[in-house]
Design an enzyme around this catalytic site. Sequence first.
Site, mmCIF file in Angstrom:
data_model
loop_
_atom_site.group_PDB
_atom_site.id
_atom_site.type_symbol
_atom_site.label_atom_id
_atom_site.label_comp_id
_atom_site.label_asym_id
_atom_site.label_seq_id
_atom_site.Cartn_x
_atom_site.Cartn_y
_atom_site.Cartn_z
ATOM 1 C CD GLU A 179 -13.621 12.063 10.755
ATOM 2 O OE1 GLU A 179 -14.187 13.089 9.855
ATOM 3 O OE2 GLU A 179 -12.108 13.191 10.534
ATOM 4 C CB SER A 459 26.964 -24.653 -17.949
ATOM 5 O OG SER A 459 27.885 -24.016 -19.005
#
Lengths: 762, 180
Positions: A179, A459
């Site tokens: 870089e 239920s």
Amino acid sequence: MKARTKKWLRRCAVAAAALVAAAALVFVAALFYYDREVAQQFEGRRWTLPAKVYAAPLELYAGLPFSSADLLAELSRLHYREAAELTRPGTYRRRRGRFEVAVRAVRFADEQRPAQVVAVTIEGGAVTSVRDARNQDIPVFRLDPQLIGSIFPIHGEDRIVLTPEEVPPLLPAAIKAVEDRKFDSHHGVDFQAIARAMWVNLRAGRVEQGGSTLTQQLVKSYFLDGRRTLGRKLEEAMMALALEARYDKRDLMTAYINEIYLGQQGDRAIHGFGLASQFWFGKPLDEVDLSELALLVAIVRGPPYYDARRHPARALERRNLVLRILAQQHIVTEEQAQAAAKKPLGIAARPSGGYYPAYLDFVRQTLRRDYKEADLTESGLSVFTSFDPRAQLAAEQAIEGELTRLDGARKPPAGQAGLEGAAIVTLPQSGEVIAMVGGRNVNFDGFNRALAGARPIGSLIKPFVYLAALETGRWNATSMLDDTPIEVALSKGKVWRPQNFSRNANGPVSMVRALSESLNLATVHLGLEVGVPKVAQMFTRFGLEQAPRPLPSLLLGAVDLPPIDVAQLYNGLANGGFHVPLRAVRAVIDERGERIGAYPVEIAPVAAPDAVYQLDRMMTYVIARGTGRAAAARLPRGLIVAGKTGSSSDLRDSWFAGFSGSHLAVVWIGYDDNRPTGVTGSGGSLHVWQRILSALDTTSWQPPMPESLEDMPIDYASGLRVTTGCSQDEVIVAVPRGTDTPFMAGCAPPSGIVDWVRGIIR
Amino acid sequence: MMHRAGGCLSLVLALALAACATPPYAPGPVPTSGTAGGEATGAGQPGAGAALPVPAPAPSPVPPPSPKSYRLSAATSALVTQARSATAKGDFDAAAATLERALRIEPDNPLVWIEMGRMRLASGDARQAENMGRRALSLAAGAPREQSGAWRLVADALRARGRNVEAQEASERADALAPP
């Protein structure tokens, strides 16, 4: 004339000097301004450090049922590598059942564990010993807790900050080589590089090359937004110069390594090489090899473009370019670079450090009660949870597998969404939630059905009706209930006529049968006699904040609850009538390792243990005989479990909640738009539940029977007492000692003639 | 498993009745052996034998089940020792965290719950201490020594809250189960 010219020249010179001086002044002022700006931000504002969330560590001890394959799976999940020599943490070697593991240093809530080598021996499906490097026994040893996520702020920046010592020296060298080759000598701006870039860009007619130094990249990421204007460029250059003037190269490199953007996952932005290493490879940065390090450096240039999961070919090409540059710059040898270039990308299948959105949602919910948002997202807390990656995987796979099967059989019309599901797994004795699935797409951080999807429980209510009855002492498992048609007068002259699922009425049935076959009529008769308010109060007794309105329809579950509340209710049944608040967080420590939050187990008796025991025993017959029997054959042989099916009217919701001796799991299946599914509790959710329980290493439900109770064999259909082996259809229930249930004809012991006569009369 | 008497007889019966429906909950004797974790001597090994249709032996005379007793496995006992030293230093958070590690290893062992309750009592949380004592009590059915320990914890917790009459009752229960 001459004098005038001279004077004019002098004036010119003065003006020019003034201009230069003014420009210099402006420059210096600007430099001062930016210097202050930079210093304030660079030092005043540290990085925001999102809280890191960790799974429960696996505890190894002699006697733990655990195979070599289990340990290998665990090591691979934690990204340990097999190696001939254990020179660094994160490696292991194995000779048959003997493993030597070089574990990483870990900061737990209660201790700082240094990196060390431990030897684990596994024989015959169990751990037989755990020893340290001096061959001393370690009674209990925790493996590393897996990083499962972060609590990052709205803007999504997530990172792990590294000190310079934690950065492998190769990384800064590689970053510079690729870089910014002049990083060590320039003053923040590399004019030559800019000129070169301008030349290239002018010739190409578009921006092809950037001349930014690392310092400029850092400034751009750290202080500025993404706009690219000339003014911005100048500002960026000034700030870069100011940064360079004030800080040394090493500080700037460290800042760069922690700051730079390296990946994205939904809203979560991966910053810094520390987190990127976890994100891409599932291991800490100091364990990456040359090829992996080269890939990280390659990604810097454009994380979306070089996304190694989405664009592996592109990423591979750029990684190999990085490797060639490293060899050209003599940072590595030609041979090393070539060997590394031959390796695959080595990306972890699932981004480590994420992503279990449903569970993290639950963790956040707890933490937001006790911490400010900024503390969570910025101050570097570590959060230790009870999350169990193995249980989570089991739950996710069970949901996905079953929903795919059901959708395939059902073929939803085009354009309509498929079935959805949710699941929660807990350890009932401690109330710890170990897994949570909030929907079918487990990586989607959206609607969490496990916490927010309130649906009618049907239920699932029934065990609480029966518990209320058992607690009165007037009923037991052998009591006969009335499974006959019933009309319930409601307000305003309305009449409620409940029906059984089969539309048939069975007449007198034993309580154990009524529960295991989920008979509605028998339950409504019983509930009305016991009293609906008693049933409604069960909700608050078992730890929910609100009791539902005590309307008769509550007896058949006309109340909406999210799975987490169902789990809270059933946890009390699985835990012998003791309430434990469900929780995910065990402890929180701050950046320095100080414990700042503890969430110890809290327990409260909420129901009579003997009543709960009788109920739980009846619930084992739901699986053995009743609506849950489809699961019985597929569960591990001999595993005793208890549970209950649930479905709402028109089969819009399919539920199953149940437990073994060591785990509770709640499962919901339905459509988000609430249209009927055609799936009962025993059709869909039961199978998911069974798959989860089968995948867990779980134990039978078999707590010691309270001394006030005794076993009683009865005939399942008639509810009459039998001697063992007399009935072809025998079940063994628990009843209070001295319960006087009549014997079935021909099944009485010789002395029981009186009972026998009574049985006939009955 | 609940009862541990007449193993052979019931095993024979079991085989003879193998055609019968298998009750999911099979009370009946199970040969006991120390597990590697060794949580409960006399208590059945989780899962072992559960698949067998083991009916209860003929109703009379039923030999009274021999009392159960619990001990801590090597792992939990090391954690308990560690927790005690944290408690002694007043670091109750650490002690609680360590005891919960023990709880995860042996969640059904009443001794672990008694230990947790003792720690809570030392930290001043008498209500939790009492509740944990009661949890231990329900897990210790059939194990008089552990029941006695649990009652003693309940008694101390009640006393700490000034409920002396109930505390006295709890103490008496403890003494009746296992004289001090």
